[in-house]
Design a protein around this motif. Structure first.
Motif, PDB file in Angstrom:
ATOM      1  N   PHE A  23      52.752 105.151 -12.119  1.00 36.90           N
ATOM      2  CA  PHE A  23      53.371 105.486 -12.807  1.00 36.90           C
ATOM      3  C   PHE A  23      54.385 107.307 -11.291  1.00 36.90           C
ATOM      4  N   THR A  71      57.412  99.354 -16.018  1.00 39.79           N
ATOM      5  CA  THR A  71      57.676  99.588 -14.829  1.00 39.79           C
ATOM      6  C   THR A  71      58.588  98.840 -14.139  1.00 39.79           C
ATOM      7  N   TYR A 176      49.848 105.307 -19.020  1.00 36.49           N
ATOM      8  CA  TYR A 176      51.132 105.556 -18.342  1.00 36.49           C
ATOM      9  C   TYR A 176      52.176 106.570 -19.162  1.00 36.49           C
ATOM     10  N   TYR A 180      53.976 109.646 -19.031  1.00 33.76           N
ATOM     11  CA  TYR A 180      55.621 109.840 -19.102  1.00 33.76           C
ATOM     12  C   TYR A 180      55.949 110.928 -20.166  1.00 33.76           C
ATOM     13  N   GLY A 199      57.199 105.268 -23.201  1.00 29.51           N
ATOM     14  CA  GLY A 199      57.702 104.668 -21.446  1.00 29.51           C
ATOM     15  C   GLY A 199      59.224 104.390 -21.416  1.00 29.51           C
TER      16      GLY A 199
END
Length: 447
Positions: A23, A71, A176, A180, A199
């Protein structure tokens, strides 16, 4: 606490830290993706796949796929499918295949005419390679996974290990998601699927993986959680997965996870003792209570909008024209394409192009069944029959495979709302074909 339990909790903790790290330093996700692929190949080659290491490495990559996409760690959109295929081919090299895999060789061959026909008929302004790969790599991945998995011995201890490996990256994705978007009320304004609570990635795919995670954690609660600390941890893990799955506002993954759990309970119930049934009833009761609690909390966090979503209403409480976010219109257009081209189909990758001409919607299919019909024609029907019937025929001689119907229902429901966008549907389907051994046959000693 047993060593295996310690290992599970320790590695989960490391992956929670990994989620925090990615993150903060998201570009490192590419290194993580390379590490998974190279590390998986190393493990398989080093051990020569003696203990089905292929399945554990593939399980980890399947669990990580959506997190990698989220990601920006994917090296190409189909990184996970290519990775799973590489693992499976290594497994075939070291461990061979069963004669019982013949139906899936036919399934693979049935895909080829549609690929050729699509390559010949796609418009010149379309990237032919991308259009074909996007639509066909999922079924190809399923065929190769299935060819490897057919009749491979698999024990409950193997499932324990595989479920751990798949859950590790899902835990990283979960933390995550919380980082987020910690405050749900700030981003929820309607009842459509919400990438802000997913996310920044596709809610449908995030929901699918979270639903799969719900099933895996529940199965660990049922079979592998022996002390109170692990039970409490897994209950919290399950509730967190359920909550984040709900607030994606994508219903498919949550429904699928719940159906997998219900099917598993129905499959296990007849084979356990009275004491085992009492445990199942107790676990089911408490999880139902916790589930109501999670849904109630989700309703409060979304200002009631999640309730409207599951009732098929908009933010003002009015019934939506489409209960399936327009997916039924896409499926209907593909069925019409099949009726117009029932023998050859229209060719792989062509449905998106024709749909734009038919109904003015330029969107990829969300339903693998209607896509197979429209793009592959009669061979698509034969391929679907193989996929639908073969696991059920195998079950006749594989009654110990208590997980078969849960895996099967995951594949069937997922391809109806998310096609084969991610490798999970292909890999989980192939697990229905394993030769599961719960109780070893006694060895007969002759005088």
């Amino acid at each position: 606490m047993p060593i295996r339990t310690n290992n599970y909790l320790n590695v989960i903790s490391l992956h929670l830290l990994l989620g925090v790290f990615l993150f903060v330093f998201r570009p490192v996700s590419v290194v993580y993706a390379i590490f998974i692929l190279v590390g998986g190949c190393y493990i398989i080659i080093k051990n020569k796949n003696r203990n089905n290491e292929v399945l554990f490495c593939a399980a980890y990559l399947v669990g990580a796929e959506v997190f990698l996409r989220m990601t920006k760690g994917n090296i190409g959109n189909e990184f996970a499918k290519y990775g799973v295929i590489i693992f499976m081919l290594l497994g075939i090299y070291f461990k061979g295949i069963s004669r019982k895999s013949i139906p899936f060789w036919f399934f693979f061959l049935f895909l080829l005419p549609g690929i050729i026909y699509g390559a010949l008929n796609l418009s010149f302004d379309v990237d032919i390679r991308k259009a074909i790969v996007f639509n066909i790599l999922g079924p190809v991945c399923l065929a190769i996974c299935s060819i490897y998995a057919v009749d491979k011995p698999f024990r409950l201890t193997d499932f324990e290990k595989m479920s751990r490996w798949m859950l590790y990256p899902i835990a990283a994705m979960l933390i995550y998601l919380f980082l987020y978007n910690p405050n749900i009320r700030d981003v929820v304004t309607g009842t459509d699927s919400n990438s802000a609570t997913s996310g920044g990635f596709g809610p449908n795919q995030v929901s699918t993986v979270l639903g799969l995670g719900m099933f895996l954690v529940f199965s660990r609660l049922l079979f592998f959680s022996k002390n109170i600390f692990v039970i409490v941890f897994n209950v919290c893990f399950l509730l967190a997965l359920s909550y984040r799955g709900l607030i994606t506002f994508s219903r498919g993954g949550v429904y699928t996870g719940l159906m997998m759990i219900i099917v598993l309970l129905l499959a296990v119930y007849p084979f356990v003792s009275l004491k085992g049934r009492f445990k199942i009833n107790l676990v089911g009761f408490f999880l139902a209570v916790f589930g109501v609690g999670v849904f109630t909390y989700s309703v409060s966090q979304t200002g009631g909008l999640i309730l409207n979503r599951y009732k098929g209403e908009d933010a003002l409480g009015r019934e939506k024209a489409s209960k399936f976010s327009g997916r039924e219109e896409l499926a209907a257009s593909e069925f019409e394409m099949f009726l117009e081209n029932p023998i050859t189909g229209i060719g792989v990758g062509k449905s998106k192009e024709i749909r734009k001409e038919m109904i003015g919607i330029e969107s990829a299919s969300h339903n693998e069944i209607t896509r197979m019909l429209s793009e592959h024609g009669m061979l698509g029907i034969l391929g679907l029959i193989i996929l639908l019937v073969t696991p059920l025929l195998f079950y006749v001689n594989n009654k110990q495979h208590i997980l078969l119907f849960s895996f099967f229902i995951f594949w069937l429901l997922t391809i109806n709302h998310a096609a084969m966008r991610i490798a999970a549907s292909a890999f989980i389907y192939s697990l229905t074909l394993l030769k599961v051994i719960l109780v070893e046959k006694p060895v007969v000693h002759r005088e």
